[in-house]
Write a protein that holds these residues in place. Sequence first.
Motif, mmCIF file in Angstrom:
data_model
loop_
_atom_site.group_PDB
_atom_site.id
_atom_site.type_symbol
_atom_site.label_atom_id
_atom_site.label_comp_id
_atom_site.label_asym_id
_atom_site.label_seq_id
_atom_site.Cartn_x
_atom_site.Cartn_y
_atom_site.Cartn_z
ATOM 1 N N THR A 69 -7.085 -0.275 -11.809
ATOM 2 C CA THR A 69 -8.532 0.539 -11.687
ATOM 3 C C THR A 69 -8.278 1.572 -10.768
ATOM 4 O OG1 THR A 69 -10.889 0.111 -11.665
ATOM 5 C CG2 THR A 69 -9.640 -1.058 -9.883
ATOM 6 N N CYS A 70 -9.121 2.662 -10.844
ATOM 7 C CA CYS A 70 -9.549 3.611 -9.945
ATOM 8 C C CYS A 70 -10.875 3.731 -9.711
ATOM 9 C CB CYS A 70 -8.971 4.989 -10.639
ATOM 10 S SG CYS A 70 -9.336 6.446 -9.607
ATOM 11 N N PHE A 71 -11.223 3.840 -8.448
ATOM 12 C CA PHE A 71 -12.592 3.923 -7.830
ATOM 13 C C PHE A 71 -12.866 4.747 -6.681
ATOM 14 C CE2 PHE A 71 -10.232 1.186 -4.937
ATOM 15 C CZ PHE A 71 -11.159 1.043 -3.839
ATOM 16 N N GLY A 98 -5.141 10.254 -2.369
ATOM 17 C CA GLY A 98 -5.734 8.921 -2.344
ATOM 18 C C GLY A 98 -4.691 7.974 -1.927
ATOM 19 N N TRP A 99 -5.015 6.563 -1.928
ATOM 20 C CA TRP A 99 -4.316 5.423 -1.721
ATOM 21 C C TRP A 99 -4.342 4.541 -2.882
ATOM 22 C CZ3 TRP A 99 -6.355 0.624 0.823
ATOM 23 C CH2 TRP A 99 -7.552 0.520 0.489
ATOM 24 N N TYR A 100 -3.192 3.741 -2.735
ATOM 25 C CA TYR A 100 -3.159 2.509 -3.703
ATOM 26 C C TYR A 100 -2.747 1.192 -2.741
ATOM 27 C CZ TYR A 100 1.936 2.879 -3.688
ATOM 28 O OH TYR A 100 3.463 2.764 -3.259
ATOM 29 N N MET A 158 0.893 -1.374 0.036
ATOM 30 C CA MET A 158 -0.068 -0.005 0.029
ATOM 31 C C MET A 158 1.087 1.264 0.030
ATOM 32 S SD MET A 158 -1.332 0.172 4.083
ATOM 33 C CE MET A 158 -0.122 0.422 5.284
ATOM 34 N N GLY A 159 0.419 2.368 -0.293
ATOM 35 C CA GLY A 159 0.802 3.644 -0.284
ATOM 36 C C GLY A 159 -0.008 4.735 -0.595
ATOM 37 N N ASP A 208 -12.711 13.063 3.236
ATOM 38 C CA ASP A 208 -12.232 13.980 2.250
ATOM 39 C C ASP A 208 -13.428 13.364 1.031
ATOM 40 O OD1 ASP A 208 -11.457 15.243 -0.095
ATOM 41 O OD2 ASP A 208 -9.508 14.810 0.054
ATOM 42 N N GLU A 209 -14.067 13.902 0.414
ATOM 43 C CA GLU A 209 -14.942 13.319 -0.597
ATOM 44 C C GLU A 209 -14.324 13.313 -1.849
ATOM 45 O OE1 GLU A 209 -18.232 15.919 -1.539
ATOM 46 O OE2 GLU A 209 -17.065 17.686 -2.132
ATOM 47 N N GLY A 210 -13.152 13.633 -2.091
ATOM 48 C CA GLY A 210 -12.307 13.638 -3.321
ATOM 49 C C GLY A 210 -11.472 12.442 -3.132
ATOM 50 N N PHE A 211 -11.267 11.803 -2.079
ATOM 51 C CA PHE A 211 -10.148 10.846 -1.840
ATOM 52 C C PHE A 211 -10.580 9.729 -2.931
ATOM 53 C CE2 PHE A 211 -7.711 8.107 0.384
ATOM 54 C CZ PHE A 211 -6.665 8.697 0.948
#
Length: 272
Positions: free
Chosen positions: A141-143, A89-91, A29-30, A116-119
């Motif tokens: 993928t981005c979600f 965000g996170w990955y 993770m990051g 944060d609604e934009g996360f």
Amino acid sequence: MAVSSVHLQSDAYLVCLTHALSTEREEIMGLLIGEIDENRVSHVSAVVVLRRSDKQPDRVEISPEQLSAAASQAEMLGQELKRPMRVLGWYHSHPHITVWPSHVDCRTQAMYQMLDEGFIGLIFSVFNDDKNSKKSTCQVTCFQSTNQSPEGEPPQYTRIEVPLHIVPRYSIETPCLNSLIQLPQILCQEEQEAYEKTLSHDLDLLTRLHNGAVYSKSLCGILEVMGAPTMQALESRQQRNKQKIQQLQQEKEKLLRLLKPKVRTPTKTTRI
């Protein structure tokens, strides 16, 4: 959906993918750092590689301390670049499984969106063998998450796919290069921490020798999987940059010759 699309710089994508390919036994993770423009487009330009305190094959967690440290790092990066940078965000990775987020991932994503609604969340599915081509495939993928339950009932979170675009870059920026260099060090710290936990127990000599051998093997594995390929990739990039500089230098000399004014020779005049 608070984010219309995500633009991921190719050097940041390189760090995320390299981190995801560092192990096929547990998830990694990051955190993603960048900025959001007025059109609700997230521009990810840097990555913070996080150290796992607990390795799990199907679960990752980010502690509040790690999130706070990443926010401070984003603020310092913003001061350096003179742009408002923040954690976007996170990955994490899905080794040997599908790229789609699990119900745990959707619930975790929803928790971050409360702050944060934009996360946003990125998932890298790696080490998946294609039966037809007999090659390993990689998907990303981005979600974001949304609650599908009626009001008053327990929440049921599902994913919302966010359009993801990889933005080409012709160089590796300093923040991404530093993250790439720190990655083997963080992996070694994880192995050292796991090994030191075994030393706190009263074990027999044979078990201690076995644990020490496993620790040494893990460090050698990191060197083989991470160190050598990273050095080879950087050396190849350096060689390409040298060739590009040489080509540009030749082009510059050619243009200077074309722009150089020609010396006109004086003509002789005859007096009558």
